[in-house]
Every structure is written in structure tokens, then in C-alpha cells.
Write a protein that holds these residues in place. Structure first.
Motif, PDB file in Angstrom:
ATOM      1  N   THR A   1      35.511  43.199  17.517  1.00  0.00           N
ATOM      2  CA  THR A   1      34.454  43.950  18.173  1.00  0.00           C
ATOM      3  C   THR A   1      33.802  44.823  17.119  1.00  0.00           C
ATOM      4  O   THR A   1      34.490  45.499  16.362  1.00  0.00           O
ATOM      5  CB  THR A   1      35.007  44.846  19.296  1.00  0.00           C
ATOM      6  OG1 THR A   1      35.655  44.029  20.264  1.00  0.00           O
ATOM      7  CG2 THR A   1      33.907  45.648  19.959  1.00  0.00           C
TER       8      THR A   1
ATOM      9  N   ILE B   1      31.133  45.460  33.824  1.00  0.00           N
ATOM     10  CA  ILE B   1      32.359  45.553  33.035  1.00  0.00           C
ATOM     11  C   ILE B   1      33.523  45.612  34.014  1.00  0.00           C
ATOM     12  O   ILE B   1      33.531  46.410  34.954  1.00  0.00           O
ATOM     13  CB  ILE B   1      32.356  46.800  32.137  1.00  0.00           C
ATOM     14  CG1 ILE B   1      31.183  46.747  31.164  1.00  0.00           C
ATOM     15  CG2 ILE B   1      33.672  46.938  31.389  1.00  0.00           C
ATOM     16  CD1 ILE B   1      31.198  45.576  30.210  1.00  0.00           C
ATOM     17  N   ARG B   2      34.494  44.754  33.799  1.00  0.00           N
ATOM     18  CA  ARG B   2      35.658  44.651  34.686  1.00  0.00           C
ATOM     19  C   ARG B   2      36.929  44.827  33.862  1.00  0.00           C
ATOM     20  O   ARG B   2      36.912  44.772  32.638  1.00  0.00           O
ATOM     21  CB  ARG B   2      35.690  43.285  35.381  1.00  0.00           C
ATOM     22  CG  ARG B   2      34.440  42.944  36.143  1.00  0.00           C
ATOM     23  CD  ARG B   2      34.440  43.631  37.467  1.00  0.00           C
ATOM     24  NE  ARG B   2      33.319  43.133  38.242  1.00  0.00           N
ATOM     25  CZ  ARG B   2      32.571  43.899  38.988  1.00  0.00           C
ATOM     26  NH1 ARG B   2      32.801  45.182  39.070  1.00  0.00           N
ATOM     27  NH2 ARG B   2      31.576  43.394  39.675  1.00  0.00           N
ATOM     28  N   TRP B   3      38.045  44.968  34.569  1.00  0.00           N
ATOM     29  CA  TRP B   3      39.354  45.035  33.938  1.00  0.00           C
ATOM     30  C   TRP B   3      40.314  44.165  34.709  1.00  0.00           C
ATOM     31  O   TRP B   3      40.288  44.128  35.944  1.00  0.00           O
ATOM     32  CB  TRP B   3      39.880  46.466  33.906  1.00  0.00           C
ATOM     33  CG  TRP B   3      41.185  46.575  33.173  1.00  0.00           C
ATOM     34  CD1 TRP B   3      41.344  46.730  31.830  1.00  0.00           C
ATOM     35  CD2 TRP B   3      42.497  46.503  33.720  1.00  0.00           C
ATOM     36  NE1 TRP B   3      42.676  46.765  31.510  1.00  0.00           N
ATOM     37  CE2 TRP B   3      43.417  46.630  32.658  1.00  0.00           C
ATOM     38  CE3 TRP B   3      42.994  46.344  35.004  1.00  0.00           C
ATOM     39  CZ2 TRP B   3      44.785  46.592  32.848  1.00  0.00           C
ATOM     40  CZ3 TRP B   3      44.363  46.312  35.190  1.00  0.00           C
ATOM     41  CH2 TRP B   3      45.242  46.441  34.111  1.00  0.00           C
ATOM     42  N   SER B   4      41.157  43.434  33.996  1.00  0.00           N
ATOM     43  CA  SER B   4      42.213  42.662  34.642  1.00  0.00           C
ATOM     44  C   SER B   4      43.479  42.781  33.809  1.00  0.00           C
ATOM     45  O   SER B   4      43.415  43.078  32.608  1.00  0.00           O
ATOM     46  CB  SER B   4      41.813  41.193  34.799  1.00  0.00           C
ATOM     47  OG  SER B   4      41.960  40.505  33.583  1.00  0.00           O
ATOM     48  N   LYS B   5      44.616  42.529  34.425  1.00  0.00           N
ATOM     49  CA  LYS B   5      45.889  42.587  33.706  1.00  0.00           C
ATOM     50  C   LYS B   5      45.966  41.520  32.625  1.00  0.00           C
ATOM     51  O   LYS B   5      46.600  41.707  31.601  1.00  0.00           O
ATOM     52  CB  LYS B   5      47.055  42.419  34.679  1.00  0.00           C
ATOM     53  CG  LYS B   5      47.263  43.602  35.579  1.00  0.00           C
ATOM     54  CD  LYS B   5      48.458  43.377  36.483  1.00  0.00           C
ATOM     55  CE  LYS B   5      48.649  44.560  37.404  1.00  0.00           C
ATOM     56  NZ  LYS B   5      49.802  44.378  38.303  1.00  0.00           N
TER      57      LYS B   5
ATOM     58  N   GLU C   1      31.780  40.680  32.816  1.00  0.00           N
ATOM     59  CA  GLU C   1      31.763  39.584  33.785  1.00  0.00           C
ATOM     60  C   GLU C   1      30.559  38.677  33.541  1.00  0.00           C
ATOM     61  O   GLU C   1      29.442  39.147  33.329  1.00  0.00           O
ATOM     62  CB  GLU C   1      31.702  40.171  35.198  1.00  0.00           C
ATOM     63  CG  GLU C   1      31.880  39.179  36.298  1.00  0.00           C
ATOM     64  CD  GLU C   1      31.976  39.860  37.652  1.00  0.00           C
ATOM     65  OE1 GLU C   1      32.924  39.553  38.377  1.00  0.00           O
ATOM     66  OE2 GLU C   1      31.106  40.688  37.967  1.00  0.00           O
TER      67      GLU C   1
ATOM     68  N   LYS D   1      43.124  39.757  31.063  1.00  0.00           N
ATOM     69  CA  LYS D   1      42.058  39.850  30.063  1.00  0.00           C
ATOM     70  C   LYS D   1      41.887  41.231  29.462  1.00  0.00           C
ATOM     71  O   LYS D   1      41.288  41.367  28.406  1.00  0.00           O
ATOM     72  CB  LYS D   1      40.711  39.460  30.679  1.00  0.00           C
ATOM     73  CG  LYS D   1      40.578  38.050  31.135  1.00  0.00           C
ATOM     74  CD  LYS D   1      39.170  37.854  31.682  1.00  0.00           C
ATOM     75  CE  LYS D   1      38.922  36.487  32.219  1.00  0.00           C
ATOM     76  NZ  LYS D   1      37.554  36.343  32.726  1.00  0.00           N
ATOM     77  N   GLY D   2      42.308  42.256  30.153  1.00  0.00           N
ATOM     78  CA  GLY D   2      41.956  43.612  29.748  1.00  0.00           C
ATOM     79  C   GLY D   2      40.523  43.875  30.190  1.00  0.00           C
ATOM     80  O   GLY D   2      40.059  43.334  31.197  1.00  0.00           O
ATOM     81  N   PHE D   3      39.762  44.660  29.424  1.00  0.00           N
ATOM     82  CA  PHE D   3      38.364  44.899  29.753  1.00  0.00           C
ATOM     83  C   PHE D   3      37.531  43.707  29.319  1.00  0.00           C
ATOM     84  O   PHE D   3      37.753  43.138  28.254  1.00  0.00           O
ATOM     85  CB  PHE D   3      37.845  46.165  29.060  1.00  0.00           C
ATOM     86  CG  PHE D   3      38.374  47.427  29.669  1.00  0.00           C
ATOM     87  CD1 PHE D   3      37.818  47.920  30.834  1.00  0.00           C
ATOM     88  CD2 PHE D   3      39.430  48.096  29.094  1.00  0.00           C
ATOM     89  CE1 PHE D   3      38.306  49.073  31.408  1.00  0.00           C
ATOM     90  CE2 PHE D   3      39.930  49.246  29.651  1.00  0.00           C
ATOM     91  CZ  PHE D   3      39.374  49.741  30.816  1.00  0.00           C
ATOM     92  N   TYR D   4      36.565  43.325  30.140  1.00  0.00           N
ATOM     93  CA  TYR D   4      35.682  42.213  29.803  1.00  0.00           C
ATOM     94  C   TYR D   4      34.356  42.375  30.534  1.00  0.00           C
ATOM     95  O   TYR D   4      34.265  43.088  31.529  1.00  0.00           O
ATOM     96  CB  TYR D   4      36.328  40.865  30.148  1.00  0.00           C
ATOM     97  CG  TYR D   4      36.498  40.620  31.634  1.00  0.00           C
ATOM     98  CD1 TYR D   4      35.575  39.870  32.340  1.00  0.00           C
ATOM     99  CD2 TYR D   4      37.580  41.151  32.330  1.00  0.00           C
ATOM    100  CE1 TYR D   4      35.719  39.651  33.703  1.00  0.00           C
ATOM    101  CE2 TYR D   4      37.735  40.946  33.684  1.00  0.00           C
ATOM    102  CZ  TYR D   4      36.798  40.189  34.367  1.00  0.00           C
ATOM    103  OH  TYR D   4      36.941  39.986  35.716  1.00  0.00           O
TER     104      TYR D   4
END
Length: 112
Positions: free
Chosen positions: A4, A82-86, A93, A88-91
Motif C-alpha cells: 500500500t 470500505i468494509r472489514w471482514s475477519k 468493496e 480479508k481485514g479492511f477492503y
């Protein structure tokens, strides 16, 4: 590997030059790579040294401007969430991603 790059600063302060190196006619007379091109070279040097592993490379580019997230490879007036998942982490959409086979493909994505 995951990378990044954040470039922050006033208009005209040299963010694009730092990331991509000289542009236009200046680029033809210079061999100064930008940070993005140096990262590409490093990535492929590392991959070349790891002969027992297989790699898949995906590239995506987004811009955060005035608190809006924009997909630079698939322009649209809609902003990305911007989303968060267990997993992917932050990503971002629905961020468009391109599979690249070599450094030339990556360079082409940057030019796009």
C-alpha cells in the motif's frame, strides 16, 4: 506480498513524480524510476528467487479523495464502500482487480 502506498500533500508538491517518476518528454531523457516501478522490480526479483513456489499477482488502484474512495481502474461516479471482514481485514468493496503475469502487465495497469 502486499503493498500500500499513500501519497499525501499539497497540490504540486511532487506526489505523482515520487510515485511514477518523470512523465512526458522528461521521462524519455531520464532513467529515474518512481517508487511504484521500484516496487515492481523488487517484487519480480523476489519471485524469481523463489523457484519452488507459484505466485499469482493481482493489481488494483484506488484513490481516497475528500473522504471518497474511487476505483482508478474501473471509473464510476459511485464511491466504493470500505468494509472489514475477519478473512480479508479492511477492503474496498467491489474494487476492480487485474491479474498480471509479469512486470510488463503491471506497468500496463499503471499506465491505464
Amino acid at each position: 506480498f502486499s503493498c500500500t502506498v499513500m501519497a499525501y500533500g499539497q497540490t504540486g508538491s511532487g506526489k505523482t513524480y515520487t510515485l511514477t517518476g518523470p512523465q512526458g518528454t522528461e521521462a524519455a531523457n531520464s532513467n529515474i524510476p518512481g517508487l511504484v516501478h521500484l516496487a515492481f522490480s523488487y517484487l519480480f526479483d523476489e519471485i524469481g528467487q523463489r523457484t519452488t513456489e507459484e505466485f499469482t499477482i493481482h493489481a488494483s488502484y484506488l484513490e481516497v479523495y475528500k473522504e471518497h474512495v474511487l476505483d482508478l481502474l474501473n471509473p464510476s461516479p459511485k464511491h466504493l464502500a470500505i468494509r472489514w471482514s475477519k478473512v480479508k481485514g479492511f477492503y474496498a468493496e467491489n474494487l476492480f482487480s487485474v491479474e498480471c503475469e509479469d512486470q510488463g502487465d503491471l506497468e500496463g495497469v499503471v499506465e491505464e
